[in-house]
Design an enzyme around this catalytic site. Sequence first.
Site, PDB file in Angstrom:
ATOM      1  N   SER A  30       4.284  49.593  63.457  1.00 13.60           N
ATOM      2  CA  SER A  30       4.025  48.838  64.685  1.00 13.60           C
ATOM      3  C   SER A  30       3.374  49.766  65.711  1.00 13.60           C
ATOM      4  O   SER A  30       3.452  50.991  65.612  1.00 13.60           O
ATOM      5  CB  SER A  30       5.318  48.241  65.241  1.00 13.60           C
ATOM      6  OG  SER A  30       6.210  49.263  65.609  1.00 13.60           O
ATOM      7  N   HIS A  31       2.757  49.159  66.699  1.00 13.36           N
ATOM      8  CA  HIS A  31       2.000  49.931  67.687  1.00 13.36           C
ATOM      9  C   HIS A  31       2.878  50.988  68.367  1.00 13.36           C
ATOM     10  O   HIS A  31       2.475  52.148  68.496  1.00 13.36           O
ATOM     11  CB  HIS A  31       1.389  48.999  68.738  1.00 13.36           C
ATOM     12  CG  HIS A  31       0.615  49.714  69.788  1.00 13.36           C
ATOM     13  ND1 HIS A  31      -0.604  50.305  69.528  1.00 13.36           N
ATOM     14  CD2 HIS A  31       0.894  49.953  71.086  1.00 13.36           C
ATOM     15  CE1 HIS A  31      -1.058  50.882  70.638  1.00 13.36           C
ATOM     16  NE2 HIS A  31      -0.167  50.675  71.600  1.00 13.36           N
TER      17      HIS A  31
END
Length: 67
Positions: free
Chosen positions: A18-19
Amino acid sequence: PYFTLIAALVTDIGSSVSHGAVVAREYGLPCVVNTLGASRTLRTGDRVRVDGDRGTVTLLETAGGPR
């Protein structure tokens, strides 16, 4: 902009790609994702230990006394 101010990242949702997790790695910050409830348990001012290798978040001291 917050990644320069924080010492670690803990999120309720996400994965290792995920970011937030990717940016945390770029900054060399410990990160635990997908806790499914850390934002309901932890409060502003709590002191925690984040171990990204083990995937643990340990509450060390609560802000403002007992809950």
